[in-house]
Design a protein around this motif. Sequence first.
Motif, PDB file in Angstrom:
ATOM      1  N   PHE A   1      54.039   1.030  37.032  1.00 10.78           N
ATOM      2  CA  PHE A   1      52.990   2.128  35.447  1.00 10.78           C
ATOM      3  C   PHE A   1      52.907   1.520  33.682  1.00 10.78           C
ATOM      4  CE2 PHE A   1      55.677   4.708  38.422  1.00 10.78           C
ATOM      5  CZ  PHE A   1      54.605   5.634  39.399  1.00 10.78           C
ATOM      6  N   ASP A   2      51.451   1.640  34.383  1.00  9.56           N
ATOM      7  CA  ASP A   2      50.895   1.274  32.917  1.00  9.56           C
ATOM      8  C   ASP A   2      50.368   2.768  31.489  1.00  9.56           C
ATOM      9  OD1 ASP A   2      49.909  -0.104  30.880  1.00  9.56           O
ATOM     10  OD2 ASP A   2      48.408  -1.077  31.344  1.00  9.56           O
ATOM     11  N   PRO A   3      51.241   3.159  31.102  1.00 10.05           N
ATOM     12  CA  PRO A   3      50.888   4.219  29.989  1.00 10.05           C
ATOM     13  C   PRO A   3      50.323   4.030  29.206  1.00 10.05           C
ATOM     14  CG  PRO A   3      53.454   4.301  30.157  1.00 10.05           C
ATOM     15  CD  PRO A   3      52.904   2.978  31.336  1.00 10.05           C
ATOM     16  N   PHE A   4      49.011   3.310  29.176  1.00  9.66           N
ATOM     17  CA  PHE A   4      48.816   2.537  27.993  1.00  9.66           C
ATOM     18  C   PHE A   4      47.797   3.629  27.061  1.00  9.66           C
ATOM     19  CE2 PHE A   4      45.566   0.757  25.489  1.00  9.66           C
ATOM     20  CZ  PHE A   4      46.635  -0.543  24.252  1.00  9.66           C
ATOM     21  N   HIS A   5      47.664   4.747  27.387  1.00 12.48           N
ATOM     22  CA  HIS A   5      46.999   5.740  26.537  1.00 12.48           C
ATOM     23  C   HIS A   5      48.423   7.138  27.242  1.00 12.48           C
ATOM     24  CE1 HIS A   5      44.066   3.083  25.475  1.00 12.48           C
ATOM     25  NE2 HIS A   5      43.278   2.946  26.655  1.00 12.48           N
ATOM     26  N   GLY A   6      49.341   6.536  27.192  1.00 16.92           N
ATOM     27  CA  GLY A   6      50.425   7.714  27.504  1.00 16.92           C
ATOM     28  C   GLY A   6      50.523   8.238  28.627  1.00 16.92           C
ATOM     29  N   ALA A   7      51.120   9.452  29.038  1.00  8.86           N
ATOM     30  CA  ALA A   7      51.822   9.852  30.491  1.00  8.86           C
ATOM     31  C   ALA A   7      52.131  11.315  30.719  1.00  8.86           C
ATOM     32  CB  ALA A   7      52.439   9.242  31.192  1.00  8.86           C
ATOM     33  N   ALA A   8      51.190  12.363  31.114  1.00 12.07           N
ATOM     34  CA  ALA A   8      51.906  13.607  31.519  1.00 12.07           C
ATOM     35  C   ALA A   8      52.218  13.654  33.458  1.00 12.07           C
ATOM     36  CB  ALA A   8      50.645  14.174  31.454  1.00 12.07           C
ATOM     37  N   GLY A   9      53.090  14.791  33.428  1.00  9.68           N
ATOM     38  CA  GLY A   9      52.903  14.799  35.307  1.00  9.68           C
ATOM     39  C   GLY A   9      52.152  14.965  36.304  1.00  9.68           C
ATOM     40  N   ASP A  10      50.818  15.549  35.624  1.00  7.04           N
ATOM     41  CA  ASP A  10      49.349  15.995  36.679  1.00  7.04           C
ATOM     42  C   ASP A  10      49.045  14.203  36.818  1.00  7.04           C
ATOM     43  OD1 ASP A  10      48.416  16.031  33.460  1.00  7.04           O
ATOM     44  OD2 ASP A  10      47.287  17.042  34.093  1.00  7.04           O
ATOM     45  N   MET A  11      49.045  13.138  35.933  1.00  3.95           N
ATOM     46  CA  MET A  11      48.964  11.861  35.285  1.00  3.95           C
ATOM     47  C   MET A  11      49.563  11.595  36.104  1.00  3.95           C
ATOM     48  SD  MET A  11      47.643  11.919  31.349  1.00  3.95           S
ATOM     49  CE  MET A  11      46.449  10.242  31.070  1.00  3.95           C
ATOM     50  N   ILE A  12      50.647  11.302  36.332  1.00  2.03           N
ATOM     51  CA  ILE A  12      51.473  10.462  37.334  1.00  2.03           C
ATOM     52  C   ILE A  12      50.708  10.725  38.992  1.00  2.03           C
ATOM     53  CG2 ILE A  12      53.357   9.905  37.880  1.00  2.03           C
ATOM     54  CD1 ILE A  12      54.759  10.562  35.114  1.00  2.03           C
ATOM     55  N   THR A  13      51.478  11.763  38.609  1.00  2.00           N
ATOM     56  CA  THR A  13      51.113  12.225  40.685  1.00  2.00           C
ATOM     57  C   THR A  13      49.441  11.854  41.162  1.00  2.00           C
ATOM     58  OG1 THR A  13      51.819  14.486  40.335  1.00  2.00           O
ATOM     59  CG2 THR A  13      50.985  14.304  41.896  1.00  2.00           C
ATOM     60  N   ALA A  14      48.329  12.018  39.860  1.00  6.94           N
ATOM     61  CA  ALA A  14      47.347  11.429  39.912  1.00  6.94           C
ATOM     62  C   ALA A  14      46.671  10.381  40.345  1.00  6.94           C
ATOM     63  CB  ALA A  14      46.054  12.009  39.177  1.00  6.94           C
TER      64      ALA A  14
ATOM     65  N   VAL B   1      57.243  17.957  41.584  1.00  6.20           N
ATOM     66  CA  VAL B   1      57.936  18.054  43.525  1.00  6.20           C
ATOM     67  C   VAL B   1      56.554  17.571  43.712  1.00  6.20           C
ATOM     68  CG1 VAL B   1      58.999  19.968  43.023  1.00  6.20           C
ATOM     69  CG2 VAL B   1      57.176  19.881  43.643  1.00  6.20           C
ATOM     70  N   GLY B   2      55.382  17.360  43.349  1.00  5.64           N
ATOM     71  CA  GLY B   2      54.009  16.133  43.319  1.00  5.64           C
ATOM     72  C   GLY B   2      54.447  14.716  43.115  1.00  5.64           C
ATOM     73  N   ALA B   3      54.585  14.425  42.099  1.00  6.95           N
ATOM     74  CA  ALA B   3      54.844  12.858  41.448  1.00  6.95           C
ATOM     75  C   ALA B   3      56.389  12.343  42.045  1.00  6.95           C
ATOM     76  CB  ALA B   3      55.292  12.785  40.281  1.00  6.95           C
TER      77      ALA B   3
END
Length: 401
Positions: free
Chosen positions: A6-19, A124-126
């Motif tokens: 995972f490269d959260p260079f611009h951050g991370a949120a739950g929906d972004m991780i799932t997507a 749960v999606g992630a």
Amino acid sequence: MRILVFDPFHGAAGDMITAALLDCGADHKAVVAAMRAVVADPGVETVTRAGIRAIKVRTHATPVHRTLADVERKLDAAAPHIPADALAMARRVFARLNTAEESVHGEHVHFHEVGADDAIADVVGACTALFSLKPQGVAILPIALGSGTITGSHGTIPVPAPATAAILAGSGLAVFPGSDSGELCTPTGAALLAEFAASLPARLGAYTILATGYGAGTKDSPKVPNVLRAMVVESAGAPAAMPQDAVDLLETNVDDASGEVIGEALARFMAAGARDASAIPILMKKGRPGYLVTVIAPPDSSAGLARLMAQELGTLGVRCIPAVHRFIADRTTGTVEVTFAGHTKDIPVKYGWIEGRCYTAKPEFDAAKEWAGELGLPVREVLRAISDTLDTQEKAGRQDT
């Protein structure tokens, strides 16, 4: 070794991780089914962020404040539609969030934004997406936090949010401010990445990229791509890893129970599904002798085992250290034919394996004790005879190879 990076260079949120995981090839049907068990059908669409194509996941839920118990009930209701390993991980993620919230606001707190249905669906999606990709490890690159302030349920607060800072403080994950203002890493995103790294730790060596995926956030800046990148890689440089899982560690101090009571309690904990149970003599306050009773519990059984500890030991509190990561060897069971004192018997044996090599073999004590009773001989002599037979088999196996 197959690793998710995972490269959260611009951050991370739950929906972004799932997507991002969906874009990497996660099981779309399983992820949507898991999320649908919490909210209405989530929307999954392709968008662009600063010219980068990405997947955007949208849920439709109103804000609501919940306790951890409320969230657990939501997960219980959704359980038939969520894979067991993903459900167990989702519970650990919310345990992390609850611990962080309590460290900031005190006990018996309500979740705010992270207790909403969309946050539960994101978790749960992630988790479902992660396990559908079957990684052997997870590596998290430095996480962008953002800067400035945000406004939430507790007014205007600095970035990172207190819960996000509390989660990341104990995770060992690297962070940096990032190139954009505002909240780039949410508490849910931090808890997911921290749990991924704890449950499937990996050291990243040289690797080959097998797949990449981008998960989009809501904000769309023309200069900064608001995306989280995930990669599925094959890391040739990573050492072979033992199988891994996570367990909860339950502890309590007891100073008013006899050795007989504690011994029986340990047996009942094991019968109720504990992975292990032990008691260590300790010196308690005012010089009173007591015991530290420890139970290693599967995460989905820890609440029931804690209740059983209170009932059996009379303790008023049980400490829970959630999601302790452990390495476990591959295990098989078999039998060995042992001849001793003119009698022959098949004794069950538990074998431990690392990288295809048997490094330990341990006979089942109850079977050895029963045979010793039949023979009218000391158990230690029977155990020695079994060990001698196992040693002979091991030497024969080395000669054959």
